[in-house]
Design a protein around this motif. Structure first.
Motif, short mmCIF file in Angstrom:
data_model
loop_
_atom_site.label_atom_id
_atom_site.label_comp_id
_atom_site.label_asym_id
_atom_site.label_seq_id
_atom_site.Cartn_x
_atom_site.Cartn_y
_atom_site.Cartn_z
N TYR A 58 0.81 -1.22 0.00
CA TYR A 58 0.00 0.00 0.00
C TYR A 58 0.84 1.27 0.00
N GLN A 59 2.08 1.17 -0.46
CA GLN A 59 2.96 2.34 -0.41
C GLN A 59 2.47 3.48 -1.29
N ASN A 60 1.67 3.19 -2.31
CA ASN A 60 1.14 4.24 -3.17
C ASN A 60 -0.24 4.72 -2.74
N SER A 61 -0.77 4.11 -1.67
CA SER A 61 -2.11 4.47 -1.20
C SER A 61 -2.08 5.35 0.05
N GLN A 65 0.59 7.59 3.09
CA GLN A 65 1.87 8.00 3.63
C GLN A 65 2.12 7.15 4.87
#
Length: 218
Positions: free
Chosen positions: A93-96, A98
């Protein structure tokens, strides 16, 4: 809607209690030629890093540099172990969201351990340790530095959840205005979470279900 997830480090992302209790037992025996009890370690657990070392070993030496050196030396022999799926969740979930870490541990320990277990520290907007603040959990002001960064990302307090394993994690983050999700990898704090009616899960698979699939804290 949750836009940022901040984690405690010890006993939330990694199995520090299990690993470091063994380290402390061995260090005390080999360096100071005595034994230390689980109760004595419990009483020091969760203190800021230097206070932690002085609480454990201050009766043998008040030289914090010496205590750090022997503790680091022994810690390197006992690699910390991630909790199952902890960093897989973050990578997934690194792009979802911070991501950040707020911990009472020292920067030199946390960064070294993350490097040892091959975790990319760039997954986190900020890894905030005891070196970065003069206050520590359960003081809610401990979250001021990381929140300043998140505000710059246009993220408000009600869009942030802190995930931790202890009463101090709950008390500090909730008083600061964050959402809180307890994680009980073992049973130590389950009675507290239940008594206070605090939302909690028992592993990172449940974190994913709670935050993503069930869409809590929306």
């Amino acid at each position: 809607m949750i836009k940022a997830i901040i984690f405690d480090y010890d006993d939330t992302l990694v199995q520090t209690r299990k690993t470091r209790y063994n380290t402390i037992y061995k260090l005390t025996k080999e360096i100071f030629n005595t034994n230390i009890t689980e109760k004595e370690i419990d009483e020091a657990w969760g203190l800021p890093a230097e206070d932690f070392l002085l609480k454990l070993f201050g009766r043998f030496s008040s030289d914090i540099h010496y205590l750090w050196s022997v503790y680091i030396e022994f810690s390197k022999k006992d690699l910390n172990v991630p909790h199952l799926n902890a960093f897989d969740f973050i990578r997934k979930y690194q792009n979802s969201f911070q991501f950040g870490i707020v911990t009472s541990s020292s920067e030199k320990v946390v960064i070294r351990e993350l490097n040892e277990i091959k975790i990319n520290t760039n997954l986190f907007l900020k890894i905030q340790t005891s070196d970065h603040t003069s206050v520590h959990k359960p003081n809610p002001e401990v979250f001021e530095p990381i929140f300043e960064l998140l505000k710059n990302e246009n993220i408000n307090k009600n869009e942030i959840v802190y995930i931790g394993d202890s009463p101090a994690d709950y008390e500090s983050s909730s008083k600061f205005g964050f959402h809180f999700l307890g994680i009980a990898h073992d049973s130590r704090h389950i009675p507290y979470f239940q008594k206070e009616k605090i939302a909690f899960v028992q592993n990172f698979f449940e974190v994913e279900n709670y935050l993503i699939h069930e869409k809590n804290f929306r």
